[in-house]
Motif scaffolding. Sequence first.
Motif, PDB file in Angstrom:
ATOM      1  N   SER A  65       0.842  -1.200   0.000  1.00  0.00           N
ATOM      2  CA  SER A  65       0.000   0.000   0.000  1.00  0.00           C
ATOM      3  C   SER A  65       0.880   1.255   0.000  1.00  0.00           C
ATOM      4  O   SER A  65       1.984   1.248   0.554  1.00  0.00           O
ATOM      5  N   SER A  67       1.211   5.571   0.610  1.00  0.00           N
ATOM      6  CA  SER A  67       0.679   6.633   1.465  1.00  0.00           C
ATOM      7  C   SER A  67      -0.090   7.648   0.628  1.00  0.00           C
ATOM      8  O   SER A  67       0.129   7.804  -0.573  1.00  0.00           O
ATOM      9  N   ASP A  68      -1.000   8.332   1.291  1.00  0.00           N
ATOM     10  CA  ASP A  68      -1.731   9.419   0.650  1.00  0.00           C
ATOM     11  C   ASP A  68      -0.872  10.685   0.641  1.00  0.00           C
ATOM     12  O   ASP A  68      -0.012  10.885   1.508  1.00  0.00           O
ATOM     13  N   PRO A 104      -1.729   8.733  10.008  1.00  0.00           N
ATOM     14  CA  PRO A 104      -0.964   7.587   9.497  1.00  0.00           C
ATOM     15  C   PRO A 104      -1.049   7.513   7.970  1.00  0.00           C
ATOM     16  O   PRO A 104      -2.042   7.900   7.359  1.00  0.00           O
ATOM     17  N   ASN A 105       0.035   6.998   7.437  1.00  0.00           N
ATOM     18  CA  ASN A 105       0.076   6.727   5.992  1.00  0.00           C
ATOM     19  C   ASN A 105      -0.258   7.971   5.153  1.00  0.00           C
ATOM     20  O   ASN A 105      -0.932   7.883   4.133  1.00  0.00           O
ATOM     21  N   THR A 106       0.192   9.143   5.588  1.00  0.00           N
ATOM     22  CA  THR A 106      -0.098  10.388   4.881  1.00  0.00           C
ATOM     23  C   THR A 106       1.185  11.224   4.775  1.00  0.00           C
ATOM     24  O   THR A 106       1.916  11.367   5.758  1.00  0.00           O
ATOM     25  N   GLU A 107       1.441  11.751   3.593  1.00  0.00           N
ATOM     26  CA  GLU A 107       2.615  12.583   3.356  1.00  0.00           C
ATOM     27  C   GLU A 107       2.170  14.009   3.016  1.00  0.00           C
ATOM     28  O   GLU A 107       1.140  14.215   2.364  1.00  0.00           O
ATOM     29  N   ARG A 139      -2.684   8.989  -5.711  1.00  0.00           N
ATOM     30  CA  ARG A 139      -2.277   9.101  -4.308  1.00  0.00           C
ATOM     31  C   ARG A 139      -2.731  10.426  -3.682  1.00  0.00           C
ATOM     32  O   ARG A 139      -2.581  10.613  -2.468  1.00  0.00           O
ATOM     33  N   PRO A 657      -8.982   9.729   1.685  1.00  0.00           N
ATOM     34  CA  PRO A 657      -7.928   8.705   1.588  1.00  0.00           C
ATOM     35  C   PRO A 657      -8.089   7.914   0.297  1.00  0.00           C
ATOM     36  O   PRO A 657      -9.205   7.541  -0.091  1.00  0.00           O
TER      37      PRO A 657
END
Length: 701
Positions: A65, A67-68, A104-107, A139, A657
């Motif tokens: 997976s 990241s967003d 989480p999982n976010t840039e 993304r 997301p």
Amino acid sequence: MNTLSVIWAPLVPWESLVLAGVICGLAVGVALWRGLRGWALRGMALAVLLLALAQPSIQTEEGKSLSDIVFLLDDRSASQNLSDRSAQTDKAVASLTRQIEARPNTELRRITVGDAPENAGTLLGSAMAEALAAEPRARVAGALMVTDGQAHDAGLMPDLPAPLQVLLTGHKADWDRRLVIQSAPSFGIIGEPVSIRLKVEDMGQVPDKAPKTAELKIAIDGAAAQSYQVNVGEDLELPLVLDHGGQNVVQFSLTPVAGELTDRNNDAVVQMNGVRDRLRVLLVSGEPHAGERTWRNLLKSDAAVDLVHFTILRPPEKQDGVPVSELSLIAFPTRELFVDKIHDFDLIIFDRYAARGILPQSYFANIAQYVRDGGAVLVSAGPEFATVESLWQTPLKDILPARPTGRVFSQSYLPRPTRLGMRHPVTAGLAGMPPVDPAKDGGTKHWGHWLRQIELGDVRGETVLTGAQDAPLLVMSREGKGRVALLASDQAWLWDRGYDGGGPQLELLKRIAHWEMKEPELEEEALYAEVQPGAMGFTIVRRSMAEKTGPVTITRPDGTTAQVDLKETAPGRFTAQWAASEAGLYRLKQGDMDRVVALGPASPREYEQTIASGAPLAQAVAGSGGAVTRLEEGIPQIRSVREGRPSAGQGWIGITPRGASEVADIRVMPVLPAWAWLVLAALLTVGAWLYEGRGRRRQTG
């Protein structure tokens, strides 16, 4: 993260497989209709063969997976410095950054936008398009834009795959007043009115107590400003009269009002070139001579010159018995020229004129007064200037810059500049100019020689050229509001004829005339700036007759000042380069000399619309499913929302997301090897044959 899927790689075209399947289906159907035993097994055998030809395989994908990505665009243009917008922006950017980094999982992708070059404004659309092009669209979970909303390229905003959330700085109660120049000519006729259309405009939530009129100040070339009371919101047409040629800088200023956002848009500058409709010249010639035609040709060659030429063709001492009634076809209108309409002329030239009683003394007194009132006289003196018929013997002596001694030099000489003439704009830089000291000629060919000169004494003007025996040749002076030039020779025509190599006769006489017309480019004391197109800066020029000059004080558009020292780059010309940090109005001052310089627009594009508004970005926000939120109501919290659902509410904004992933490995395995398909089809076929044979034996038994 693993996924399984079935893929097909048929050995024959799909059309052939479909056709074969139809045929097999028909055969099995006929067997079923006729009640043949084993039809099911035969059908299964045919199906296995068709599957073998379709060649099914199992594909296994191993992925991870991703990241967003969330964009955070930070508007740092000039309009964001108004009021407390900068503090609002700092606080909002810090809070949003913390929230996104905590997810989480976010840039986070941070984008800072400042003022675009060449006064292009705030280019939010271009910045967003460039950022989006650098990232995979799958993304992108959202875009946050902290700005006052004044995007000057909103039409370039890209179609975002996720919500665009605009967080507006500023306040609903903000208001501002600005000055708008609606139309202005690029040139104007000197002495004739030109119209400039302008408007004083209020923007935003204007309070009831704000005045409905404004004080408008107008100044030309840094002179004392004149004030007017004008109505706000009305179109105004203002007539102006230019009083000199060349560039005229007209500055308009509104007196600031308490409570308005900024006064940077309260100023405007219009630069107009002053041109003369027609230069009206009166040429008064004495007896005909070789230089008279040169004067006439010079003046008639310019289509912008209206020339009236008054020549004494028959001096009074000529007695040949011709009746007076035959001397002229019409009476020359001397009274109309020298009394009634003398102020209609821009320049009066006396070319070898002798006072022989043709013009009354009162006319010369009137000419002297004409000069004091602002007129201009040029005297080109011949031998008669040194006699009792000299113009010095008339009331003109009160304005002439030198007195004839009665001596005439009849010899060859080279006109030379004086040390003053090397600096004076009339003679400075003339092509082929010889040095002041003859000993420094060095054998170089300079101007041609002249052959006659009138000696002058009691000089009270500025001597810029000398001639025979270093006697004054060209003397210029100011008298009242006007100017007078005295050329103590009638030999300038020799340069026009190319005698002894000739000289810059045309350029010299034009400069003398334009200096007498008070052209700014030929003023001895001047302060101005030369702006190169497209350059963020200018050259400060100070022209002076003094050997040294002090520093120039520069007032920037934001009100801060700086002092610049000048360096002499040519005789009488002091310059310095100034690199400007922003567009706007710069004021130059040295002593009692002022000059206004407009670098780019007086009011930059950033200050044309100062009220924070989401209107410019409304289309892009609506197309992305985002919203416009005011920061004065508080910094919103960031939530996750599904695609297509509302993305903003009371105290919160949403991002979507994406759940994007990338494939790390792919494996493909056939369901069965080719031999297995063949064995399975053979077994089913044999089974069908045996089952059908057993049935026949039972029937025969």
